[in-house]
Design a protein around this motif. Sequence first.
Motif, mmCIF file in Angstrom:
data_model
loop_
_atom_site.group_PDB
_atom_site.id
_atom_site.type_symbol
_atom_site.label_atom_id
_atom_site.label_comp_id
_atom_site.label_asym_id
_atom_site.label_seq_id
_atom_site.Cartn_x
_atom_site.Cartn_y
_atom_site.Cartn_z
ATOM 1 N N VAL A 48 6.818 7.868 12.454
ATOM 2 C CA VAL A 48 5.508 7.269 12.661
ATOM 3 C C VAL A 48 5.151 6.510 11.392
ATOM 4 O O VAL A 48 5.711 6.755 10.329
ATOM 5 C CB VAL A 48 4.426 8.320 12.963
ATOM 6 C CG1 VAL A 48 4.688 9.016 14.288
ATOM 7 C CG2 VAL A 48 4.316 9.345 11.836
ATOM 8 N N ARG A 49 4.229 5.589 11.509
ATOM 9 C CA ARG A 49 3.829 4.762 10.377
ATOM 10 C C ARG A 49 3.312 5.614 9.231
ATOM 11 O O ARG A 49 2.413 6.423 9.424
ATOM 12 C CB ARG A 49 2.738 3.778 10.829
ATOM 13 C CG ARG A 49 2.159 2.908 9.702
ATOM 14 C CD ARG A 49 3.152 1.827 9.280
ATOM 15 N NE ARG A 49 2.516 0.782 8.516
ATOM 16 C CZ ARG A 49 2.439 0.765 7.187
ATOM 17 N NH1 ARG A 49 2.961 1.749 6.473
ATOM 18 N NH2 ARG A 49 1.855 -0.253 6.558
ATOM 19 N N HIS A 50 3.910 5.469 8.048
ATOM 20 C CA HIS A 50 3.450 6.186 6.863
ATOM 21 C C HIS A 50 2.234 5.495 6.286
ATOM 22 O O HIS A 50 2.072 4.276 6.405
ATOM 23 C CB HIS A 50 4.553 6.235 5.794
ATOM 24 C CG HIS A 50 5.405 7.455 5.884
ATOM 25 N ND1 HIS A 50 5.485 8.379 4.880
ATOM 26 C CD2 HIS A 50 6.220 7.909 6.861
ATOM 27 C CE1 HIS A 50 6.316 9.345 5.218
ATOM 28 N NE2 HIS A 50 6.783 9.084 6.430
ATOM 29 N N VAL A 51 1.410 6.263 5.638
ATOM 30 C CA VAL A 51 0.287 5.700 4.871
ATOM 31 C C VAL A 51 0.496 6.060 3.421
ATOM 32 O O VAL A 51 1.199 7.018 3.101
ATOM 33 C CB VAL A 51 -1.069 6.238 5.364
ATOM 34 C CG1 VAL A 51 -1.332 5.792 6.779
ATOM 35 C CG2 VAL A 51 -1.123 7.767 5.258
ATOM 36 N N ALA A 52 -0.110 5.289 2.555
ATOM 37 C CA ALA A 52 0.030 5.545 1.129
ATOM 38 C C ALA A 52 -0.664 6.854 0.782
ATOM 39 O O ALA A 52 -1.752 7.137 1.264
ATOM 40 C CB ALA A 52 -0.571 4.397 0.326
ATOM 41 N N PRO A 53 -0.038 7.685 -0.090
ATOM 42 C CA PRO A 53 -0.696 8.913 -0.520
ATOM 43 C C PRO A 53 -1.861 8.613 -1.434
ATOM 44 O O PRO A 53 -1.839 7.647 -2.192
ATOM 45 C CB PRO A 53 0.419 9.653 -1.267
ATOM 46 C CG PRO A 53 1.352 8.595 -1.728
ATOM 47 C CD PRO A 53 1.283 7.515 -0.676
ATOM 48 N N GLY A 58 0.799 -1.214 0.000
ATOM 49 C CA GLY A 58 0.000 0.000 0.000
ATOM 50 C C GLY A 58 0.829 1.259 0.000
ATOM 51 O O GLY A 58 0.336 2.320 -0.384
ATOM 52 N N LEU A 59 2.090 1.186 0.421
ATOM 53 C CA LEU A 59 2.950 2.362 0.347
ATOM 54 C C LEU A 59 3.328 2.638 -1.103
ATOM 55 O O LEU A 59 3.412 1.724 -1.927
ATOM 56 C CB LEU A 59 4.217 2.158 1.176
ATOM 57 C CG LEU A 59 4.032 2.127 2.699
ATOM 58 C CD1 LEU A 59 5.373 1.878 3.370
ATOM 59 C CD2 LEU A 59 3.425 3.426 3.193
ATOM 60 N N ALA A 60 3.563 3.890 -1.414
ATOM 61 C CA ALA A 60 3.947 4.264 -2.771
ATOM 62 C C ALA A 60 5.337 3.720 -3.101
ATOM 63 O O ALA A 60 6.180 3.517 -2.217
ATOM 64 C CB ALA A 60 3.936 5.786 -2.922
ATOM 65 N N HIS A 61 5.561 3.489 -4.389
ATOM 66 C CA HIS A 61 6.848 2.991 -4.871
ATOM 67 C C HIS A 61 8.006 3.825 -4.322
ATOM 68 O O HIS A 61 8.969 3.292 -3.764
ATOM 69 C CB HIS A 61 6.828 3.028 -6.405
ATOM 70 C CG HIS A 61 8.137 2.693 -7.048
ATOM 71 N ND1 HIS A 61 8.569 1.400 -7.272
ATOM 72 C CD2 HIS A 61 9.121 3.505 -7.543
ATOM 73 C CE1 HIS A 61 9.748 1.422 -7.868
ATOM 74 N NE2 HIS A 61 10.107 2.676 -8.042
ATOM 75 N N GLY A 62 7.919 5.141 -4.462
ATOM 76 C CA GLY A 62 9.018 6.005 -4.043
ATOM 77 C C GLY A 62 9.243 6.039 -2.555
ATOM 78 O O GLY A 62 10.360 6.298 -2.092
#
Length: 388
Positions: free
Chosen positions: A382-387, A278-282
């Motif tokens: 902190v935990r990133h979320v997908a943009p 779910g995270l973005a490629h970059g």
Amino acid sequence: MSEPTTPPAPRVRSLLSPGRYVQGPGALARLGGHLADLGSTPVLVADDVVWGLVGHDVTASVQGAGLPVHRDVFRGLATAATIDRLVGVVRELGADVLVGVGGGSTLDSVKAAGHLAGIRWASVPTVASTDAPTSALAVVYTADGAFEEYRFFPRNPDLVLVDTQVVANAPAALLAAGVGDALATWLEARATAASGSTTMAGGAPTLAGTALARLSWDVLWDNALPALDAVRDHLVTPAVEKVVEANTLLSGLGFESGGLAAAHAVHNGLTAAPQAHGLAHGQKVNLGSVTQLVLEGAPTSEIRDFVEFTTRVGLPNTLTEVGLGVDDVDVLRAVAQAATVPGETIHSMPFPVRADDVVAALRSVERFSTRVRAEAGLPAPVRHVAPH
């Protein structure tokens, strides 16, 4: 007397590029005219969200050029099944141009399907979140979102068209993800140049590919932060134009003809971790870049500067931010093993890299990046979320 030996053939150097690159605010209005130069029956591939944003402008431009509007709904990832389905659509309609409108998975699916169908293809990215639009390769995933393979094609897209106002209207986090993908370009190109490994273009690195990778890096360090500020207000400024070009064209040419190394291999490994799905490629590539710097034994000041800068950009540089921790040893080992399989780009590093090395680098990043951020007065991980 020994037989004379035949000298080895000189290594071929190769540079790949799209047939035409067009960028600027309002560029979508020119799409139809450029497609008319490529064929008479295009198929436009876009998901429902993208089509809701740009479908009207795309339709007006294509119809204005006297072309029919056939739109196919894209769903999900660039998988083998998705690609094969698109080939069937092309053959059913008798299309001669396949046009991807949207993000990286849409564009990669179109490239792969266009190649299999034997027709021309075009990339119309609506975000600047990856350097996929210009390349002659596609990243193919399993239905579960894990990296499956790279597919290589004999040519690049015939057209890449980027409307920078559309990019500026998208969430700034997507532009930030593109910065993460593009920053890796120089780190990987310099490693490939040092090892003399084969690039995605199928030869030794060219001076041009390596120089474009470095130019992308320099442009981003000078312009990424003001560009992100502008995009948060949906503005197109000179900084935005520069960052979009760096993320898309410079990084695209730089990675393909300059080389990939550890950063993207770690990204591919992270696709094996459900926590990172779910995270973005970059976003995942950026953690790979920090990992590569650690593997290289780069100067501490260089790693510190990279952590500070990418934190300000809004990119993950710790395990915490991709949903992992230093104690998730089994998952990290699976990531490392996937990143070091034979044929992975990590073997373009100018020294051998084992799975154990990757695990150690990934685990060491957590404490180092957290400390650097604290010392610089930057937010704790902190935990990133997908943009979106």
